[in-house]
Design an enzyme around this catalytic site. Sequence first.
Site, PDB file in Angstrom:
ATOM      1  N   ASP A 160      96.950 -34.399  -4.055  1.00 57.88           N
ATOM      2  CA  ASP A 160      97.157 -35.603  -5.108  1.00 57.88           C
ATOM      3  C   ASP A 160      95.652 -36.393  -5.186  1.00 57.88           C
ATOM      4  OD1 ASP A 160      97.695 -37.346  -6.201  1.00 57.88           O
ATOM      5  OD2 ASP A 160      98.333 -38.544  -3.878  1.00 57.88           O
ATOM      6  N   ASP A 188      99.228 -35.157 -11.379  1.00 54.51           N
ATOM      7  CA  ASP A 188      98.680 -35.092 -10.547  1.00 54.51           C
ATOM      8  C   ASP A 188      98.969 -35.466  -9.139  1.00 54.51           C
ATOM      9  OD1 ASP A 188     100.325 -37.657 -10.136  1.00 54.51           O
ATOM     10  OD2 ASP A 188      98.305 -39.090  -9.505  1.00 54.51           O
ATOM     11  N   GLU A 189      99.692 -34.705  -8.736  1.00 55.78           N
ATOM     12  CA  GLU A 189      99.811 -34.073  -7.367  1.00 55.78           C
ATOM     13  C   GLU A 189     101.166 -32.946  -7.123  1.00 55.78           C
ATOM     14  OE1 GLU A 189     102.432 -37.252  -4.948  1.00 55.78           O
ATOM     15  OE2 GLU A 189     102.797 -38.007  -7.053  1.00 55.78           O
TER      16      GLU A 189
END
Length: 361
Positions: free
Chosen positions: A16, A110-111
């Site tokens: 993350d 983003d993860e």
Amino acid sequence: MQPATPPRPRKIIHVDMDAFYASVEQRDDPALRGRPVVVAWRGARSVVCAASYEARRFGVRSAMPALRAERLCPDAVFVPPDFSRYKAVSRQIREIFLSHTPLVEPLSLDEAYLDVTDSPTCGGIATEIAHTIRAQIREATSLTASAGIAPNKFLAKIASDWRKPDGQFVVPPSRVEQFLTPLPVNRVPGVGKVMEAKLAALGVKTVGQLRELPLERLEALFGSFGHSLYRRARGIDERAVTPDQPVQQVSAEDTFERDLRLGEFDEAIRALAEKVWNSGRRTGRVGRTVVLKLKTAQFRILTRSHTPDVPPASAQELAGIALALRARVDLPSSTRYRLVGVGLGGLCDPEDIAPQGSLFS
């Protein structure tokens, strides 16, 4: 008969990025470094896309109304989002993931989850792989990431938040129960404020206390979700990391400059339907279910959906169904709305659509 060999524990990493959008802005503009940055459009209807850690100290969070963020942190620097830049950085990060394993399941820009059970890098040691990935991300992008390492996705996602920012945490199979027992129940996916209150009424505030409730009682109280609660309290999650999942739904929404009545934003619905239709075509898939989303001036969210016998064949058909769904909104005619959204769900491959035979065939 020989006893069955227990399955080999999986090695799952959840990576993350730290305050991703805001961190990209601070990286690209040195004047923003060390300052509270809020990624959002200014205006009465805007919401926060991301907040730097400097802004989070004032209580600013994603999805918060921008006006509230401004009240909480008057010195915040507001920066409009630039998703093309964020996507470019996300592609860099994805390449790093894929250099360690082909089993990468993105959750957002983003993860992502990574299954490194059979990874050939770093001697197959998951903690070393996570450390290496984070170092490679920093070198390639000048950004930091946090990671959680565990035998399944549920635990890895919790663990990735444990040492944020720029840290990692491992939950080995032998410590799953020890790790889960003291956690508040709201760390279990699906346990929001309403469910948390219901469990508190039963005297359940931690995962350890949740584990004491028998399966039969949980199912009697919460139906099928009770079964999920029972499994999560024991750290059980058998979901596989599935790369390249096909898109299941496309949607778009619009927040109005001022609150409008139900019949006053037909053109907005048509424009959103056109946008959604084009997005659906780019996936190469066919959508079955049309969804209309509304948010009232009091922030109440309503959704209405319809699955026609034959999927919509044009943006005009999609818009027509979305407009018709307004008839299923049973609020007073004086109700005003701040947002409308249109979605196309149940996307599937064209060959999976059953042909409509003749009535007399």
